[in-house]
Design a protein around this motif. Structure first.
Motif, PDB file in Angstrom:
ATOM      1  N   ASN A 146       0.864  -1.181   0.000  1.00 37.44           N
ATOM      2  CA  ASN A 146       0.000   0.000   0.000  1.00 37.44           C
ATOM      3  C   ASN A 146       0.901   1.233   0.000  1.00 37.44           C
ATOM      4  N   ARG A 147       0.876   1.970  -1.076  1.00 40.37           N
ATOM      5  CA  ARG A 147       1.770   3.133  -1.194  1.00 40.37           C
ATOM      6  C   ARG A 147       0.962   4.410  -1.042  1.00 40.37           C
ATOM      7  N   LEU A 148       1.189   5.112   0.084  1.00 38.82           N
ATOM      8  CA  LEU A 148       0.550   6.401   0.304  1.00 38.82           C
ATOM      9  C   LEU A 148       1.294   7.469  -0.490  1.00 38.82           C
ATOM     10  N   VAL A 149       0.526   8.297  -1.200  1.00 43.97           N
ATOM     11  CA  VAL A 149       1.105   9.299  -2.090  1.00 43.97           C
ATOM     12  C   VAL A 149       0.641  10.671  -1.647  1.00 43.97           C
ATOM     13  N   GLN A 150       1.609  11.538  -1.351  1.00 41.58           N
ATOM     14  CA  GLN A 150       1.267  12.894  -0.918  1.00 41.58           C
ATOM     15  C   GLN A 150       0.630  13.673  -2.065  1.00 41.58           C
ATOM     16  N   ALA A 151      -0.502  14.296  -1.771  1.00 39.94           N
ATOM     17  CA  ALA A 151      -1.241  15.020  -2.803  1.00 39.94           C
ATOM     18  C   ALA A 151      -0.482  16.274  -3.232  1.00 39.94           C
ATOM     19  N   HIS A 193       2.711  10.268 -10.839  1.00 36.30           N
ATOM     20  CA  HIS A 193       4.171  10.195 -10.656  1.00 36.30           C
ATOM     21  C   HIS A 193       4.549   8.914  -9.926  1.00 36.30           C
ATOM     22  N   ALA A 194       3.734   8.530  -8.940  1.00 35.87           N
ATOM     23  CA  ALA A 194       4.001   7.272  -8.224  1.00 35.87           C
ATOM     24  C   ALA A 194       3.845   6.080  -9.167  1.00 35.87           C
ATOM     25  N   LEU A 195       2.855   6.149 -10.075  1.00 35.87           N
ATOM     26  CA  LEU A 195       2.679   5.082 -11.050  1.00 35.87           C
ATOM     27  C   LEU A 195       3.895   4.965 -11.960  1.00 35.87           C
ATOM     28  N   LEU A 196       4.412   6.114 -12.414  1.00 36.63           N
ATOM     29  CA  LEU A 196       5.619   6.079 -13.249  1.00 36.63           C
ATOM     30  C   LEU A 196       6.776   5.425 -12.494  1.00 36.63           C
ATOM     31  N   ASP A 197       6.921   5.780 -11.212  1.00 32.94           N
ATOM     32  CA  ASP A 197       7.987   5.160 -10.406  1.00 32.94           C
ATOM     33  C   ASP A 197       7.829   3.646 -10.358  1.00 32.94           C
ATOM     34  N   GLU A 198       6.583   3.183 -10.130  1.00 30.61           N
ATOM     35  CA  GLU A 198       6.342   1.752 -10.037  1.00 30.61           C
ATOM     36  C   GLU A 198       6.628   1.052 -11.370  1.00 30.61           C
ATOM     37  N   LEU A 199       6.193   1.642 -12.459  1.00 31.45           N
ATOM     38  CA  LEU A 199       6.419   1.030 -13.770  1.00 31.45           C
ATOM     39  C   LEU A 199       7.905   0.979 -14.102  1.00 31.45           C
ATOM     40  N   ARG A 202      -2.994 -16.629 -10.189  1.00 27.83           N
ATOM     41  CA  ARG A 202      -3.788 -17.788 -10.575  1.00 27.83           C
ATOM     42  C   ARG A 202      -2.852 -18.906 -11.000  1.00 27.83           C
ATOM     43  N   TYR A 203      -3.440 -20.092 -11.164  1.00 19.99           N
ATOM     44  CA  TYR A 203      -2.631 -21.244 -11.551  1.00 19.99           C
ATOM     45  C   TYR A 203      -1.942 -20.971 -12.893  1.00 19.99           C
ATOM     46  N   GLY A 204      -0.665 -21.333 -12.972  1.00 23.12           N
ATOM     47  CA  GLY A 204       0.139 -21.067 -14.159  1.00 23.12           C
ATOM     48  C   GLY A 204       1.056 -19.878 -13.979  1.00 23.12           C
ATOM     49  N   GLN A 205       0.884 -19.127 -12.878  1.00 18.17           N
ATOM     50  CA  GLN A 205       1.751 -17.996 -12.584  1.00 18.17           C
ATOM     51  C   GLN A 205       3.052 -18.510 -11.969  1.00 18.17           C
ATOM     52  N   LYS A 206       4.152 -18.397 -12.688  1.00 20.59           N
ATOM     53  CA  LYS A 206       5.428 -18.959 -12.232  1.00 20.59           C
ATOM     54  C   LYS A 206       6.243 -17.977 -11.386  1.00 20.59           C
ATOM     55  N   THR A 207       5.912 -16.684 -11.473  1.00 17.82           N
ATOM     56  CA  THR A 207       6.636 -15.651 -10.717  1.00 17.82           C
ATOM     57  C   THR A 207       5.734 -15.121  -9.611  1.00 17.82           C
ATOM     58  N   PRO A 208       6.243 -15.005  -8.370  1.00 14.07           N
ATOM     59  CA  PRO A 208       5.383 -14.489  -7.298  1.00 14.07           C
ATOM     60  C   PRO A 208       4.725 -13.169  -7.678  1.00 14.07           C
ATOM     61  N   PRO A 209       3.403 -13.136  -7.774  1.00 15.52           N
ATOM     62  CA  PRO A 209       2.735 -11.902  -8.200  1.00 15.52           C
ATOM     63  C   PRO A 209       2.849 -10.815  -7.138  1.00 15.52           C
ATOM     64  N   ARG A 210       2.950  -9.608  -7.604  1.00 14.25           N
ATOM     65  CA  ARG A 210       3.069  -8.458  -6.705  1.00 14.25           C
ATOM     66  C   ARG A 210       1.884  -7.529  -6.952  1.00 14.25           C
ATOM     67  N   ILE A 211       1.194  -7.179  -5.871  1.00 17.49           N
ATOM     68  CA  ILE A 211       0.029  -6.299  -5.927  1.00 17.49           C
ATOM     69  C   ILE A 211       0.400  -4.981  -5.256  1.00 17.49           C
ATOM     70  N   THR A 212       0.270  -3.886  -5.976  1.00 14.53           N
ATOM     71  CA  THR A 212       0.581  -2.562  -5.437  1.00 14.53           C
ATOM     72  C   THR A 212      -0.656  -1.679  -5.522  1.00 14.53           C
ATOM     73  N   ALA A 213      -0.968  -1.003  -4.435  1.00 16.30           N
ATOM     74  CA  ALA A 213      -2.110  -0.086  -4.409  1.00 16.30           C
ATOM     75  C   ALA A 213      -1.609   1.330  -4.147  1.00 16.30           C
ATOM     76  N   LEU A 214      -2.056   2.258  -4.961  1.00 14.71           N
ATOM     77  CA  LEU A 214      -1.697   3.668  -4.801  1.00 14.71           C
ATOM     78  C   LEU A 214      -2.855   4.395  -4.123  1.00 14.71           C
ATOM     79  N   LEU A 215      -2.549   5.106  -3.038  1.00  9.77           N
ATOM     80  CA  LEU A 215      -3.596   5.765  -2.260  1.00  9.77           C
ATOM     81  C   LEU A 215      -3.181   7.209  -1.991  1.00  9.77           C
ATOM     82  N   LEU A 216      -4.008   8.127  -2.451  1.00  4.98           N
ATOM     83  CA  LEU A 216      -3.710   9.543  -2.284  1.00  4.98           C
ATOM     84  C   LEU A 216      -3.881   9.956  -0.821  1.00  4.98           C
TER      85      LEU A 216
END
Length: 958
Positions: free
Chosen positions: A337-342, A433-439, A549-563
């Motif tokens: 959970n990534r808090l992003v300063q407005a 900007h946080a999305l660009l950093d993550e990508l 889901r099944y067939g995913q060989k790499t540990p999936p990473r979930i990121t949430a951006l929160l203003l």
């Protein structure tokens, strides 16, 4: 029906050979209809070869050929090739009995042999249920599509899958069609917008596409049109599949009416949903009634035993699943959970929302409509997506405002908010900007292969991201695709398929929640970013399941951006949203079902609860339960936990995989390609010659596990029902390339995602047991014998022996039981002295005759007239022996039918004691129909067929 006619009909069983209109046909199935007995046949005679047809016994003279009068002919082909092919083809055309729980073809398709999926197939085929009806309620990611394909494959092998209808959401039409054909060799005609247009060009406007095509896949939205409903009322289906079936539970909807219609006209019914109930017992009971109208008592309360009988439910951490998936489903990483300063423009908006709308002075917001305490959070939700989304939301609200002082006050406040949002739009949001950093962290850049899927709710946000991401990431415009519900179904499907392909230019998929259900996005991606957090645990789980889901060989990473704005009250309120991501992860591990935490089982319902929490009307702990509270509850969630989710005694390392326990073939051939190769050599003078020279340009490459051929005209006609995009991309009517091993098949399927032609279809299609090429080869092999003939061959026997096959069928034309046996004649001068031996399978019987391996043929068997005398005797003795075998099988079916009748009687008795409400009268009609079906399950026809006469290797003449 006269006695003579009844006796004639008793011989019309699958596998019998009949003469209709002076042509010879093989009966594939029969059924009793309102218009009399309907017989489905496959052409054997010269003029009808490669044809299928259906005849009513009341309209056509149907003459069964007497098996006892079969004529013995010698097979002089090399290595008895003709007899071997005929036997193998006969075996493949003989349905597996209804009561046989062995898995045959499904374990030999192009899918990993996962024990928990095989368990689902066995449960669907459980003979105790009489008809295959099941709710596949496995959690997100376990492979319900593969389970559906496996079940349908087994139904086809049992002669119960000729006509199949699959109903799915429109954005997964191509995905479902792709899986059915690529993995199971089950072709479906896809009736999306392009497919419907294509069909209209090929058939009269008044004709139903469901009568024109036997296997169809269509979206429920298309199917609901009045035009199709009228056609559906006249159609009977061997199997119907309805995906995302939780959308059927509301009896007041057209979805439910459609499902009821399909349920009544379908033999097998498969419902699939990762959210099988909405917490309301009456809605869940409606799903069970679709499967079995007598499963729910008239009072509407289903017993746990009935739920367990009709539903199968597992999740990622169920012992059966955890012990099977291994490294093929990597555990997800802890969510971030990534808090992003407005930014300052965003803080200005937040202050205006806080002071004017969310926490106004005097506690009264300017909103002039209903739900005045919740509407401000609709504005906040749009803002938390993006200033562009807020601007569009405000503009739409202003358009809907009427006249009057209250409306004027709200309009004035909205215009102030609109000015702030419009001023903020030209500036790039802080979350961007946080999305660009993550990508960039992920490695999304020019020349790299890394990918990410970015979810956002509002179309305005999606469009803004698509406009700016390519330039800021240094990517070409086609590297960022946008997907939302406003796109046409074929465009949605194109984008999803492109995201799966390695060589496709797409690197970032920016999508709305149209992609949160049913879509597989894990093939090339293990990174998912919530640009805005859904105010629903269900939606979070659905989104995450696209890559987890099944067939995913790499540990999936979930990121949430929160203003996080500087406005303390607003910032404190929206920190609640961050906890939703954490709670979803906890439920994913313990329950595999987040819907039970809030108990609303509906995205909109959950959003309303979260709005109430943010508005201060409720506490989060009162709205979102803990896992322990779910387990202890006495509602549907607690019942499901106790039935399906409670920790089992067996640990994952104690789960013992069960080996596939059936055979795709009779054992005469080691694999499918050997059978096909020999069939081609028998059918063509030189199969390697080009088509113009009585060949098919046949080539085998065992080293690479491939084979190829140019389909002749009669095969090309059969291939017309294959997926149109597959036919176009791979040009299989010009040259059909086959993968002859599962290893090669999987390799080509994976390679399709890297293909530079941008086709997701494999360039070599796996030759699975149900492949239409093999079915075509079987029909050619069956035509080697003339009317009512039996081959004479040599084998490892001490005296002449006749191989026979007996089948027991019911009034519905379904094979209830089969029996393989031999009749041995130690003394030709005394044919009545016969030794009859039953065998458990065709493979075992053929092994006993010395036909377990290829045999040399020194020449045609002689003295056929003496062998001819054995046939009627063998048939007579076999019938006597089979009566005993079939008596037991018939008694077993009769016992199960009787149990079912008692269930129906009990339902009727309870219904009589209740007021005859309108809905109860409607249910009674369904129960009565069930009673008629159950009655028709009783066996009533036996057929004995001589298949082979085997003489000793060195013939003796007594």
């Amino acid at each position: 029906m006269t006695t003579a006619l009844a006796e004639t009909h008793a011989d019309l069983a699958p596998g019998s050979v009949v003469v209709i209109r002076d042509e010879e046909w093989l009966v594939t199935s029969t059924e009793d209809t309102a218009d009399g007995l309907l017989v489905h046949v496959q052409g054997l005679g010269e003029l009808v070869r490669d044809s299928t047809a259906s005849f009513y016994a009341s309209l056509d003279r149907i003459e069964p050929l007497d098996p006892a009068a079969a004529r013995v002919v010698a097979d002089s082909s090399p290595h008895y090739r003709t007899a071997r092919l005929w036997l193998e083809s006969t075996y493949r055309k003989t349905p597996v009995p209804l009561g046989d729980s062995n898995l045959t073809v499904s374990t030999r398709a192009l899918a990993d042999a996962l024990t928990y999926q095989q368990t689902a197939v066995r449960k669907a085929l459980d003979p105790a249920n009489l008809r295959p009806r099941i709710l596949l309620a496995d959690a997100v990611g376990l492979g319900k599509t593969l389970e559906i394909g496996m079940i349908l494959s087994e139904l086809v092998r049992r002669g119960r899958g000729e006509r199949i209808l699959i109903v799915t959401p429109r954005h997964v039409l191509e995905q479902m069609q792709h899986e059915m054909w690529s993995r199971f060799a089950l072709p479906f005609v896809r009736l999306d917008s392009a497919g419907i247009q294509r069909v209209r060009q090929r058939m009269p406007a008044t004709r139903s596409p469901f009568s024109f095509y036997k296997r169809v896949i269509i979206s429920i939205d298309t199917l609901k049109s009045e035009r199709y409903i009228a056609h559906l009322k006249k159609q009977r289906w061997d199997a119907v599949v309805i995906d995302e079936s939780h959308n059927l539970a509301n009896v007041a909807t057209l979805n439910n009416q459609l499902a009821r219609l399909l349920s009544r006209n379908a033999e097998a019914l498969i419902l699939a949903s990762a959210t099988p109930h909405n917490g309301r017992k009456e809605s869940f009971a409606e799903l069970l009634r679709l499967l079995d109208p007598s499963a729910v008592p008239p009072d509407g309360v289903a017993s746990p035993e009935e739920v367990e009988r009709l539903v199968i439910r597992r999740h990622r951490h169920s012992p059966e699943v955890a012990g099977a998936v291994g490294a093929d489903w990597a555990e997800r990483q802890e969510p971030v959970n990534r808090l992003v300063q407005a930014s300052e423009p965003e803080n200005a908006i937040a202050r205006e929302l806080d002071e004017t709308w969310l926490h106004p002075v005097g506690g009264v917001s300017p909103h002039s409509g209903q739900n005045s305490s919740l509407f401000p959070w609709t504005l906040a939700k749009a803002f938390l997506s993006s200033p562009a989304a807020l601007r569009d939301t405000v503009v739409e609200r202003i358009k809907r405002l009427g006249a009057g002082p209250a409306a004027d006050t709200e309009r004035k406040a909205l215009k102030r908010l609109l000015d702030l949002a419009s001023a903020a739009v030209p500036h790039k949001p802080a979350k961007y900007h946080a999305l660009l950093d993550e990508l960039r962290r992920i490695g999304v850049k020019k020349g790299a292969s890394e990918r990410a899927v970015v979810f956002a709710e509002r179309i305005a946000t999606l469009r803004w991201l698509q406009e700016h991401l390519p330039k800021d990431l240094g990517l070409p415009r086609e590297a960022v695709e946008i997907m939302h519900g406003g796109l046409a179904d074929d465009e949605q499907q194109r984008i999803v398929e492109a995201f799966k392909q390695e060589q496709a230019p797409i690197r970032v998929l920016v999508t709305g929640d149209v992609a949160s259900e049913g879509v597989n996005l894990h093939a090339q991606c293990h990174e998912l970013i919530h640009f805005d957090i859904p105010w629903s645990l269900i939606r979070i789980e659905q989104r995450n399941g696209r890559i987890d889901r099944y067939g995913q060989k790499t540990p999936p990473r979930i990121t949430a951006l929160l203003l996080e704005p500087t406005s303390e009250r607003f910032a404190g309120d929206i920190r609640v949203l961050a906890s939703l991501v954490t709670k979803e992860n906890e439920a994913h591990t313990a329950l595999g079902d987040v819907a039970s935490l809030m108990g609303k089982y509906d995205v909109d319902g959950e959003e309303e609860q979260i709005k109430a929490v943010l508005a201060g009307a409720k506490a989060l702990d009162d709205v979102v339960r803990t896992v322990d509270e779910v387990a202890a509850s006495d509602d549907l969630t607690g019942l499901f936990y106790r039935l399906f989710d409670a920790p089992a005694v067996t640990s994952p390392d104690q789960v013992t995989p069960r080996e596939p326990d059936g055979r795709a073939g009779s054992g005469l051939y080691p694999d499918e390609i050997s059978y096909l190769d020999e069939a081609l050599r028998a059918a063509f003078i030189d199969p390697t010659a080009p088509p113009g020279n009585n060949g098919v340009a046949w080539r085998r490459n065992p080293k690479f596990g491939t084979a190829q051929m140019v389909p002749p005209k009669d095969l090309t006609q059969r291939l017309a029902v294959l997926p149109q995009s597959y036919l176009a991309d791979r040009r299989v009517t010009d040259e059909f390339v086959l993968a002859t091993t599962s290893l090669r098949g999987k390799d080509r399927l994976e390679a399709a995602r890297r293909d530079e032609t941008s086709s997701s279809w494999p360039d070599a299609h796996f030759l699975s047991p149900l492949h239409p090429v093999l079915d075509w080869a079987s029909d050619k092999a069956l035509a080697h014998l003339n009317r009512n003939e039996v081959f004479a061959v040599r084998g490892d026997v001490d005296s002449p022996t006749v191989l026979l096959l007996g089948t027991l069928t019911n009034r519905r034309g379904q094979v209830v039981s089969t029996s393989w046996l031999t009749a041995e004649f130690p003394a030709l001068e005394d044919p009545d002295f016969t030794l009859v031996s039953p065998y458990a399978s065709a493979h075992e019987a053929l092994q006993a005759l010395g036909w377990g391996t290829t045999r040399a043929n020194p020449g045609a068997v002689g003295d056929l007239d003496r062998l001819q005398r054995l046939i009627p005797v063998a048939v007579r003795h076999a019938r006597a022996q089979m009566r005993e075998v079939f008596a037991a099988a018939g008694a077993d079916v009769a016992r199960r039918v009787e149990q079912w009748v008692r269930r129906l009687d009990a339902w009727d008795t309870e219904a009589d004691a209740l007021l005859q409400r309108r809905e109860l009268r409607q249910r009674r009609v369904s129960v009565q129909q069930e009673r008629e079906i159950v009655t028709a399950m009783n066996p009533d026809r036996q057929l004995v067929r001589p298949l082979l006469v085997v003489v000793p290797q060195v013939e003796t003449h007594a």
